[in-house]
Design an enzyme around this catalytic site. Structure first.
Site, mmCIF file in Angstrom:
data_model
loop_
_atom_site.group_PDB
_atom_site.id
_atom_site.type_symbol
_atom_site.label_atom_id
_atom_site.label_comp_id
_atom_site.label_asym_id
_atom_site.label_seq_id
_atom_site.Cartn_x
_atom_site.Cartn_y
_atom_site.Cartn_z
ATOM 1 N N GLY A 1 -23.604 -19.460 21.838
ATOM 2 C CA GLY A 1 -22.834 -17.847 22.222
ATOM 3 C C GLY A 1 -23.609 -16.705 21.499
ATOM 4 O O GLY A 1 -24.331 -15.834 22.461
ATOM 5 N N CYS A 2 -24.473 -16.370 20.208
ATOM 6 C CA CYS A 2 -25.527 -15.631 19.954
ATOM 7 C C CYS A 2 -26.533 -15.821 20.739
ATOM 8 O O CYS A 2 -26.879 -14.698 21.447
ATOM 9 C CB CYS A 2 -25.740 -15.941 18.704
ATOM 10 S SG CYS A 2 -24.045 -16.206 17.663
ATOM 11 N N LYS A 3 -26.916 -16.770 21.157
ATOM 12 C CA LYS A 3 -28.136 -16.683 22.314
ATOM 13 C C LYS A 3 -27.559 -16.400 23.670
ATOM 14 O O LYS A 3 -28.233 -15.255 23.721
ATOM 15 C CB LYS A 3 -28.696 -18.211 22.816
ATOM 16 C CG LYS A 3 -29.849 -18.514 23.080
ATOM 17 C CD LYS A 3 -30.276 -20.136 23.093
ATOM 18 C CE LYS A 3 -31.632 -19.975 24.519
ATOM 19 N NZ LYS A 3 -31.578 -21.060 25.343
ATOM 20 N N ALA B 1 -27.567 -12.214 22.972
ATOM 21 C CA ALA B 1 -28.995 -11.885 22.415
ATOM 22 C C ALA B 1 -29.652 -11.998 24.067
ATOM 23 O O ALA B 1 -29.984 -10.666 24.052
ATOM 24 C CB ALA B 1 -29.397 -12.793 21.214
#
Length: 155
Positions: A45-47, A50
């Site tokens: 999710g963070c990838k 970002a």
């Protein structure tokens, strides 16, 4: 969990970026700053979040907006994340979660039946004078950048 509401002065902070340099919110006086909190570098999710912000950099810059990603990851992990995903904005290390606490985004989370303390995925748009102009707390990781850009272009 009660996070900092729009209209509040943004808490002053200084954290180290992915290159080990000290970065302060006050460094961006006169610009809008999107302070986005995310749980952990290099997770799916963070990838997605970002990389979408990375791909929106030109549009955000045209709207006088700087992106600062904040997580409890150590500087070395942030550097790996930046290099792996060719990120073009600053990632800041908040290992003791003091800044997350100041913004009210550190707290109890539940995942797969387990409870633990961590960062809630919430973003704050800080205006040119250092005030929280808007809080983004309802979005999916894949459309976060669109929600932010829509808000900025409607203002």
């Amino acid at each position: 969990m009660t996070y900092l509401p729009a209209g509040s002065p943004a808490p002053a902070f200084t954290l180290h970026d992915q290159n080990g340099r000290a970065v302060s919110l006050s460094d961006f006086s006169g610009q809008k700053v999107l302070v986005y909190f995310y749980p952990k570098a290099m997770t799916p999710g963070c990838k997605v979040q970002a990389c979408s912000l990375r791909d929106s950099q030109a549009e955000l810059a045209a709207l006088n907006t700087v992106v600062l990603g904040i997580s409890p990851d150590p500087v070395a992990r942030l550097k790996k994340f930046e290099e792996k995903e060719a990120l073009n904005f600053m990632l800041l290390s908040d290992e003791d979660h003091a800044v997350a606490d100041a913004f009210g985004v550190w707290g109890l989370k539940k995942f797969m039946g387990k409870e633990y303390d961590g960062i809630h995925r919430i973003s704050f748009l800080i205006d040119e004078s250092g005030t929280v102009a808007h809080v983004f707390d309802k979005f999916k990781t894949k459309d976060h950048h669109e929600v932010v850009l829509n808000y900025l272009t409607e203002k």
